[in-house]
Design a protein around this motif. Structure first.
Motif, PDB file in Angstrom:
ATOM      1  N   GLY A 117      -6.130   7.024   2.968  1.00 40.58           N
ATOM      2  CA  GLY A 117      -4.898   7.745   3.263  1.00 40.58           C
ATOM      3  C   GLY A 117      -3.686   7.103   2.631  1.00 40.58           C
ATOM      4  N   ILE A 118      -2.651   6.860   3.433  1.00 39.03           N
ATOM      5  CA  ILE A 118      -1.395   6.325   2.908  1.00 39.03           C
ATOM      6  C   ILE A 118      -1.555   4.903   2.367  1.00 39.03           C
ATOM      7  N   LYS A 119      -2.469   4.129   2.928  1.00 42.80           N
ATOM      8  CA  LYS A 119      -2.743   2.787   2.403  1.00 42.80           C
ATOM      9  C   LYS A 119      -3.326   2.870   0.998  1.00 42.80           C
ATOM     10  N   GLY A 120      -4.145   3.890   0.750  1.00 44.05           N
ATOM     11  CA  GLY A 120      -4.728   4.071  -0.573  1.00 44.05           C
ATOM     12  C   GLY A 120      -3.668   4.369  -1.619  1.00 44.05           C
ATOM     13  N   ALA A 121      -2.666   5.180  -1.243  1.00 42.56           N
ATOM     14  CA  ALA A 121      -1.571   5.480  -2.165  1.00 42.56           C
ATOM     15  C   ALA A 121      -0.780   4.220  -2.506  1.00 42.56           C
ATOM     16  N   ALA A 122      -0.534   3.374  -1.500  1.00 42.61           N
ATOM     17  CA  ALA A 122       0.206   2.130  -1.726  1.00 42.61           C
ATOM     18  C   ALA A 122      -0.578   1.169  -2.614  1.00 42.61           C
ATOM     19  N   LEU A 123      -1.878   1.059  -2.373  1.00 43.97           N
ATOM     20  CA  LEU A 123      -2.712   0.158  -3.175  1.00 43.97           C
ATOM     21  C   LEU A 123      -2.795   0.638  -4.620  1.00 43.97           C
ATOM     22  N   ALA A 124      -2.881   1.953  -4.811  1.00 46.23           N
ATOM     23  CA  ALA A 124      -2.919   2.506  -6.164  1.00 46.23           C
ATOM     24  C   ALA A 124      -1.629   2.178  -6.915  1.00 46.23           C
ATOM     25  N   THR A 125      -0.503   2.265  -6.228  1.00 46.91           N
ATOM     26  CA  THR A 125       0.783   1.933  -6.846  1.00 46.91           C
ATOM     27  C   THR A 125       0.845   0.461  -7.230  1.00 46.91           C
ATOM     28  N   LEU A 126       0.368  -0.410  -6.354  1.00 50.45           N
ATOM     29  CA  LEU A 126       0.360  -1.855  -6.630  1.00 50.45           C
ATOM     30  C   LEU A 126      -0.464  -2.176  -7.872  1.00 50.45           C
ATOM     31  N   ILE A 127      -1.652  -1.632  -7.959  1.00 46.62           N
ATOM     32  CA  ILE A 127      -2.523  -1.904  -9.114  1.00 46.62           C
ATOM     33  C   ILE A 127      -1.885  -1.367 -10.397  1.00 46.62           C
ATOM     34  N   SER A 128      -1.245  -0.204 -10.310  1.00 45.82           N
ATOM     35  CA  SER A 128      -0.573   0.371 -11.480  1.00 45.82           C
ATOM     36  C   SER A 128       0.540  -0.542 -11.985  1.00 45.82           C
ATOM     37  N   ARG A 129       1.307  -1.116 -11.069  1.00 42.50           N
ATOM     38  CA  ARG A 129       2.388  -2.023 -11.460  1.00 42.50           C
ATOM     39  C   ARG A 129       1.847  -3.298 -12.109  1.00 42.50           C
TER      40      ARG A 129
END
Length: 470
Positions: free
Chosen positions: A204-216
């Motif tokens: 859910g929302i944790k997955g969106a945050a983790l995806a953003t972190l890895i992208s950065r």
């Protein structure tokens, strides 16, 4: 009538300009930066679209948590834009060593700002979320998102400072490549981690945050490779982060401080708007989240024009071609008006599509239609004022005007009367929203008058003998 005659008057030698070459050079700047803006908005849009499928509370939580990063990003943008005042003119002058020193100072400030925001987001996430909403479910979702995504702030800061410096010396393609790679990674990881595809857990929302972190993190890796392997024009030196040229630092503070304060006040104002809307209910928050993404998508060319203006005019002023700067400024106003008109039409056309696609309540759908209408004319006005303030005026070192303008129009007009409408007179959401978004309309005549005064044209560079050797 006198105002229009003054606007039409040609500066000396403007008839000798090769406008075909001008438009070609501008396109080489605008197109890559518009693509960068589109890609950056795409990262946000990915979160909004995918989390919108999960639920309204989740979408609202991520959107409001993103306001913390939004404020940080604006401070970083203020730092890099302030630096661009100097770097673009030194680029026109051909002084690359001074640009390297400015890059080092910008990196020091940027990473320090990011560290403060990271610590705050990790230690007091609930307090930060309560600024924007009183809904406990939205706060709980936002805290989960904030604690993960805050780790990415340092990577984001270093990348943004470096890439903005490259922009100011007309190296714009590398940023496009970096952000495109980030977007692709973010989309793929969002799908896998939010919904639990291909055997991954549904986070859910944790997955969106983790995806953003890895992208950065991937963005940072590409920038490090480019800085070490490919770029030989303006190099990054760690020593420039702590061995500061005092004369250059003084110039940086004189021209960058008003820009940083300007972006902070504008960012806090936008955040205050979001906070007011946040207290009007989750339906208004969700509708505004979608409307803001639509505005950002429709404004990718708008901000590309504004950034190109700062680079192009800064270089021209650094070459001491002041009459050309006046003529180019007029053309950039024309381009910004055209970009704003197109963007506004795109928003109007997208309203019914967004309502059909997003999983929103009937109340939120009603708000969304009205908000898209407001955003259509808001985008046109913002295109003109942003090109003038961020592009034209900053290119010539006129950085204090934008600060006074935003404080006056936002805090003295739209926010003040918007809060009164919301909390004192309890006006409908539509009325409150229209008032909150009125500042860009007010700015247009004020910025055009400032442009015609030509007080914004200043050569802010120094000779090497005035600077510390190094």
């Amino acid at each position: 009538m006198m105002f229009m005659k003054s606007f039409r008057r040609r500066p000396e030698n403007s008839t000798d300009i090769n406008w075909g070459q001008f438009y070609k050079q501008v396109c080489l700047l605008v197109i890559p930066m518009a693509l960068q803006n589109l890609i950056n908005v795409g990262v946000t849009a990915t979160d909004v679209i995918m989390l919108g499928k999960v639920g309204e509370k989740v979408l609202s939580g991520a959107s409001l948590a993103g306001q913390v990063q939004f404020i940080m990003t604006l401070i970083l943008f203020g730092t890099t834009s302030g630096a661009t005042v100097l770097t673009a003119q030194y680029w026109g002058k051909g002084d690359t060593r001074t640009i390297e020193k400015i890059l080092g100072m910008g990196m020091s400030i940027g990473t320090a700002v990011a560290a403060v925001f990271t610590i705050a987001a990790e230690l007091i996430p609930e307090t930060l979320m309560r600024i924007y909403t009183s809904d406990p479910e939205v706060i709980a979702e936002g805290v989960q998102y904030l604690r993960i995504v805050a780790v990415s702030y340092l990577f984001m800061a270093a990348t943004q400072v470096y890439l903005h410096t490259m922009r100011s010396i007309e190296r714009v393609v590398i940023a496009t490549a970096v952000y495109l790679a980030s977007l692709i990674v973010n989309i793929v990881l969002n799908a896998l981690l939010i919904f639990g595809l291909l055997g991954f857990p549904a986070m859910g929302i944790k997955g969106a945050a983790l995806a953003t972190l890895i992208s950065r993190m991937i963005e940072m890796a590409i920038v490090v490779w480019y800085a070490k392997v490919k770029n030989r024009v303006v190099c990054f030196h760690f020593r420039d982060m702590w061995k500061i040229d005092k004369v250059l630092l003084k110039d940086f503070l004189v021209y960058a401080t008003p820009v940083i304060l300007n972006e902070m006040m504008w960012g806090l104002g936008s955040s205050a708007n979001t906070a007011v809307i946040g207290h009007l209910g989750s339906a208004a928050v969700a509708a505004n989240s979608v409307a803001q993404v639509a505005r950002q998508l429709a404004s990718v060319v708008v901000f590309g024009v504004a950034n190109a203006t700062a680079i192009y005019l800064g270089k021209t002023i650094g070459e001491r071609k002041f009459e050309l700067a006046k003529a180019y400024g007029r053309r950039f106003i024309m381009l910004s008006t055209l970009a704003g008109l197109i963007g506004g039409c795109v928003i109007l056309a997208a309203a019914p599509v967004a309502n059909r696609f997003m999983t929103l309540s009937g109340e939120a759908q009603g708000y969304l239609t009205f908000m898209f209408f407001v955003m259509s004319y808001f985008t046109l006005c913002q295109s003109i004022s942003t090109t003038l303030v961020v592009g034209v005026f900053r290119s010539g070192g006129d950085t204090r005007f934008g600060l006074a303008l935003d404080v006056g129009t936002m805090w003295g007009c739209s926010i003040l009367f918007g809060m009164l409408a919301a909390f004192v007179f309890h006006a409908p959401v539509q009325v409150v929203y229209m008032i909150l978004m009125s500042d860009e309309v007010i700015k247009v005549p004020i910025t055009l008058k400032r442009f015609l005064s030509y007080k914004w044209i200043q050569d802010v560079t120094r000779e090497q003998k005035e600077l510390t050797a190094g």
